[in-house]
Design a protein around this motif. Structure first.
Motif, PDB file in Angstrom:
ATOM      1  N   ALA A  84       0.817  -1.216   0.000  1.00 37.69           N
ATOM      2  CA  ALA A  84       0.000   0.000   0.000  1.00 37.69           C
ATOM      3  C   ALA A  84       0.849   1.264   0.000  1.00 37.69           C
ATOM      4  CB  ALA A  84      -0.942  -0.007   1.192  1.00 37.69           C
ATOM      5  N   THR A  85       1.895   1.300   0.805  1.00 38.76           N
ATOM      6  CA  THR A  85       2.714   2.516   0.874  1.00 38.76           C
ATOM      7  C   THR A  85       3.411   2.795  -0.456  1.00 38.76           C
ATOM      8  OG1 THR A  85       4.510   1.236   1.864  1.00 38.76           O
ATOM      9  CG2 THR A  85       3.085   2.460   3.363  1.00 38.76           C
ATOM     10  N   ALA A  86       3.927   1.767  -1.097  1.00 39.39           N
ATOM     11  CA  ALA A  86       4.595   1.947  -2.389  1.00 39.39           C
ATOM     12  C   ALA A  86       3.600   2.394  -3.459  1.00 39.39           C
ATOM     13  CB  ALA A  86       5.288   0.656  -2.812  1.00 39.39           C
ATOM     14  N   PHE A  87       2.399   1.838  -3.433  1.00 36.80           N
ATOM     15  CA  PHE A  87       1.376   2.217  -4.399  1.00 36.80           C
ATOM     16  C   PHE A  87       0.988   3.681  -4.215  1.00 36.80           C
ATOM     17  CE2 PHE A  87      -3.165   2.410  -5.693  1.00 36.80           C
ATOM     18  CZ  PHE A  87      -2.988   2.140  -7.046  1.00 36.80           C
ATOM     19  N   GLU A 116      -0.391   8.161 -18.724  1.00 37.47           N
ATOM     20  CA  GLU A 116      -0.035   6.765 -19.018  1.00 37.47           C
ATOM     21  C   GLU A 116       0.391   6.030 -17.749  1.00 37.47           C
ATOM     22  OE1 GLU A 116       2.535   6.198 -22.383  1.00 37.47           O
ATOM     23  OE2 GLU A 116       1.436   7.716 -23.540  1.00 37.47           O
ATOM     24  N   GLU A 117       1.220   6.658 -16.933  1.00 41.55           N
ATOM     25  CA  GLU A 117       1.655   6.027 -15.681  1.00 41.55           C
ATOM     26  C   GLU A 117       0.486   5.901 -14.709  1.00 41.55           C
ATOM     27  OE1 GLU A 117       4.128   4.294 -12.723  1.00 41.55           O
ATOM     28  OE2 GLU A 117       4.069   4.311 -14.900  1.00 41.55           O
ATOM     29  N   ALA A 118      -0.367   6.914 -14.657  1.00 36.15           N
ATOM     30  CA  ALA A 118      -1.532   6.866 -13.767  1.00 36.15           C
ATOM     31  C   ALA A 118      -2.456   5.712 -14.151  1.00 36.15           C
ATOM     32  CB  ALA A 118      -2.283   8.188 -13.801  1.00 36.15           C
ATOM     33  N   PHE A 119      -2.705   5.538 -15.433  1.00 33.22           N
ATOM     34  CA  PHE A 119      -3.558   4.436 -15.873  1.00 33.22           C
ATOM     35  C   PHE A 119      -2.886   3.085 -15.668  1.00 33.22           C
ATOM     36  CE2 PHE A 119      -5.979   7.632 -18.408  1.00 33.22           C
ATOM     37  CZ  PHE A 119      -7.198   7.393 -17.804  1.00 33.22           C
ATOM     38  N   ARG A 120      -1.570   3.032 -15.782  1.00 37.69           N
ATOM     39  CA  ARG A 120      -0.855   1.789 -15.498  1.00 37.69           C
ATOM     40  C   ARG A 120      -1.063   1.411 -14.041  1.00 37.69           C
ATOM     41  NH1 ARG A 120       3.454  -0.447 -13.264  1.00 37.69           N
ATOM     42  NH2 ARG A 120       4.217   1.493 -12.377  1.00 37.69           N
ATOM     43  N   LEU A 121      -0.914   2.387 -13.143  1.00 37.26           N
ATOM     44  CA  LEU A 121      -1.105   2.125 -11.723  1.00 37.26           C
ATOM     45  C   LEU A 121      -2.557   1.729 -11.426  1.00 37.26           C
ATOM     46  CD1 LEU A 121       1.043   5.048 -10.313  1.00 37.26           C
ATOM     47  CD2 LEU A 121       1.536   2.593 -10.096  1.00 37.26           C
ATOM     48  N   LEU A 122      -3.501   2.403 -12.072  1.00 37.82           N
ATOM     49  CA  LEU A 122      -4.912   2.050 -11.902  1.00 37.82           C
ATOM     50  C   LEU A 122      -5.146   0.606 -12.333  1.00 37.82           C
ATOM     51  CD1 LEU A 122      -7.839   2.817 -11.219  1.00 37.82           C
ATOM     52  CD2 LEU A 122      -8.049   3.632 -13.579  1.00 37.82           C
ATOM     53  N   GLY A 123      -4.534   0.210 -13.425  1.00 37.12           N
ATOM     54  CA  GLY A 123      -4.669  -1.169 -13.916  1.00 37.12           C
ATOM     55  C   GLY A 123      -4.137  -2.187 -12.907  1.00 37.12           C
ATOM     56  N   LEU A 124      -3.122  -1.830 -12.158  1.00 36.52           N
ATOM     57  CA  LEU A 124      -2.608  -2.735 -11.120  1.00 36.52           C
ATOM     58  C   LEU A 124      -3.594  -2.885  -9.986  1.00 36.52           C
ATOM     59  CD1 LEU A 124       1.092  -1.497 -10.796  1.00 36.52           C
ATOM     60  CD2 LEU A 124       0.290  -3.553 -11.960  1.00 36.52           C
ATOM     61  N   ALA A 125      -4.349  -1.803  -9.708  1.00 37.48           N
ATOM     62  CA  ALA A 125      -5.267  -1.800  -8.568  1.00 37.48           C
ATOM     63  C   ALA A 125      -6.584  -2.500  -8.867  1.00 37.48           C
ATOM     64  CB  ALA A 125      -5.557  -0.367  -8.132  1.00 37.48           C
ATOM     65  N   THR A 126      -6.956  -2.608 -10.115  1.00 36.23           N
ATOM     66  CA  THR A 126      -8.275  -3.151 -10.439  1.00 36.23           C
ATOM     67  C   THR A 126      -8.195  -4.559 -10.979  1.00 36.23           C
ATOM     68  OG1 THR A 126      -8.187  -2.099 -12.603  1.00 36.23           O
ATOM     69  CG2 THR A 126      -9.335  -0.935 -10.834  1.00 36.23           C
ATOM     70  N   GLY A 182       1.761  13.052  -8.830  1.00 34.19           N
ATOM     71  CA  GLY A 182       0.693  13.988  -8.491  1.00 34.19           C
ATOM     72  C   GLY A 182      -0.701  13.475  -8.797  1.00 34.19           C
ATOM     73  N   ALA A 183      -0.876  12.168  -8.770  1.00 37.63           N
ATOM     74  CA  ALA A 183      -2.178  11.564  -9.082  1.00 37.63           C
ATOM     75  C   ALA A 183      -2.932  11.259  -7.787  1.00 37.63           C
ATOM     76  CB  ALA A 183      -1.994  10.287  -9.885  1.00 37.63           C
ATOM     77  N   ARG A 184      -4.238  11.196  -7.921  1.00 34.82           N
ATOM     78  CA  ARG A 184      -5.092  10.858  -6.779  1.00 34.82           C
ATOM     79  C   ARG A 184      -6.149   9.871  -7.253  1.00 34.82           C
ATOM     80  NH1 ARG A 184      -7.383  15.916  -4.692  1.00 34.82           N
ATOM     81  NH2 ARG A 184      -8.703  15.710  -6.515  1.00 34.82           N
ATOM     82  N   LEU A 185      -6.292   8.772  -6.530  1.00 33.82           N
ATOM     83  CA  LEU A 185      -7.296   7.757  -6.816  1.00 33.82           C
ATOM     84  C   LEU A 185      -8.306   7.765  -5.687  1.00 33.82           C
ATOM     85  CD1 LEU A 185      -8.375   5.246  -8.364  1.00 33.82           C
ATOM     86  CD2 LEU A 185      -6.786   3.872  -7.000  1.00 33.82           C
TER      87      LEU A 185
END
Length: 77
Positions: free
Chosen positions: A32-35, A67-77, A43-46
């Protein structure tokens, strides 16, 4: 998308809310902390919103980091 508390199994009340609250608690092998730090670094907020019939995800980011924000979102979902 459809999936709020109205869809909780009878024997598992609160399942949708619990699941939604876990979406930003680590992802794709990231704790969680790394994510959270990865989101903060760009500077993204989910945020996750849940009501009786829906679950909504909101991802705020600068266009240059989409692109990086959507990559991270893809990891979370």
């Amino acid at each position: 998308f459809r999936g709020g508390s109205a869809f909780d199994p009878e024997k598992l009340p609160g399942l949708a809310s619990f699941t939604a609250s876990m979406l930003d608690e680590g992802a794709g092998g990231m704790p969680a902390t790394a994510f959270q730090e990865a989101l903060e670094d760009i500077g993204a907020r989910l945020s996750v919103n849940i009501d009786k019939t829906d679950i909504g995800l909101n991802l705020d980011t600068l266009t240059e980091h989409k692109e990086e924000a959507f990559r991270l979102l893809g990891l979370a979902t």
